[in-house]
Design a protein around this motif. Structure first.
Motif, short mmCIF file in Angstrom:
data_model
loop_
_atom_site.label_atom_id
_atom_site.label_comp_id
_atom_site.label_asym_id
_atom_site.label_seq_id
_atom_site.Cartn_x
_atom_site.Cartn_y
_atom_site.Cartn_z
N ILE A 164 0.86 -1.19 0.00
CA ILE A 164 0.00 0.00 0.00
C ILE A 164 0.89 1.23 0.00
N ASP A 165 0.75 2.04 -1.02
CA ASP A 165 1.54 3.27 -1.16
C ASP A 165 3.04 2.98 -1.06
N GLY A 166 3.45 1.86 -1.65
CA GLY A 166 4.87 1.52 -1.75
C GLY A 166 5.45 0.78 -0.57
N VAL A 167 4.66 0.52 0.48
CA VAL A 167 5.15 -0.20 1.66
C VAL A 167 4.52 -1.59 1.68
N LYS A 168 5.35 -2.62 1.91
CA LYS A 168 4.85 -3.99 1.93
C LYS A 168 4.50 -4.43 3.34
N TYR A 169 3.32 -5.07 3.45
CA TYR A 169 2.84 -5.62 4.71
C TYR A 169 2.51 -7.10 4.52
N VAL A 170 2.58 -7.85 5.61
CA VAL A 170 2.13 -9.24 5.58
C VAL A 170 0.93 -9.36 6.51
#
Length: 263
Positions: free
Chosen positions: A168-174
């Motif tokens: 989201i908006d260039g940031v990766k989350y798991v």
């Protein structure tokens, strides 16, 4: 006379036995190895100074000798995982890159996630959101009794092996669920409480159990709130939770905020 025997080589990475010593050439640097038999513990050195410890692990030199005797050798760790030469070498490079003091299970988890990310599958993508799954666990590391996933299955009997991600908006989350009522959105690569970006309560579904629906974008009942979700709606839920800046949410609160239910 110099004698070098290559265990594994890929690009600028080379693990070898050189004149009776295990040596790793990685990112332009040279690493050697020590071993403490008590745990046992592997020690990685650069310029004779330790740069990483791997507890409850292996003797790197002995494992390299085993690979030279049998290229199909698998390094069997106390966690009951089996590593070929490539992934054995990657355990060493991940230890160098990502930390200093490792337990073998933590290091293996970190390495597995890196390998799986390289084979990730995208379910949904816009200019600012990407949602998908990490690739399958490498088969040669798994306990031989583990299952093989049917890639077309809508419901996985062993969904705990899946890792879903969202960018989201260039940031990766798991995404991690507690299998009861909470969905955690964690910053990829971070650990502990620092990793949790947002937590959605009353999320009774298990998103990683439905890859078939995410692939096809179909509406289906994922949660017990009486509202059908598809891939786009689910991504809107995740994006709202990340962007709104709160740490804790009630799922119905988000559904109302994005227009899925009335006031």
């Amino acid at each position: 006379m110099n004698s070098s025997e290559v265990i594994y080589e890929n690009g600028g990475t080379r693990l070898c036995l050189d004149n009776g010593k295990a040596i790793l050439f990685y990112k332009g640097e040279t690493y050697t190895f020590g071993f403490h038999p008590y745990e046992p513990m592997a020690i990685i050195y650069k310029d004779d100074a330790p740069v990483a410890y791997i507890h409850n692990a292996f003797d790197v030199y002995a494992e390299c000798q085993a690979f030279m005797t049998n290229p199909e050798h698998l390094v069997n760790t106390v966690t009951r995982h089996y590593h070929n030469a490539e992934h054995f070498c990657r355990l060493l490079t991940v230890a160098i890159d990502r930390g200093y003091d490792w337990q073998i299970d933590e290091l293996e988890k970190e390495m597995f996630e890196q390998v799986r990310w390289e084979n990730h599958e995208v379910f949904y993508k816009t200019d600012d959101i990407e949602f998908g799954r990490y690739g399958d666990e490498p088969e040669d590391e798994n306990d031989p009794t583990e299952w093989d996933e049917d890639p077309d299955a809508d419901i996985l009997e062993h969904a705990e092996y899946e890792i879903l991600y969202v960018i989201i908006d260039g940031v990766k989350y798991v995404l991690y669920g507690d299998w009861i009522s909470t969905l955690d959105i964690k910053i990829a690569g971070e650990k502990g409480k620092k990793a949790i970006k947002a937590r959605i309560h009353q999320f009774t579904g298990i998103p990683e159990a439905y890859p078939g629906y995410w692939r096809r974008g179909e509406l289906f009942y994922l949660v017990a709130t009486g509202i059908k979700y598809n891939t786009e709606i689910f991504c809107q839920i995740l994006a709202y939770a990340v962007r709104s800046g709160k740490k804790y949410y009630n799922l119905r609160e988000i559904e109302k905020a994005i227009g899925l239910r009335g006031a």
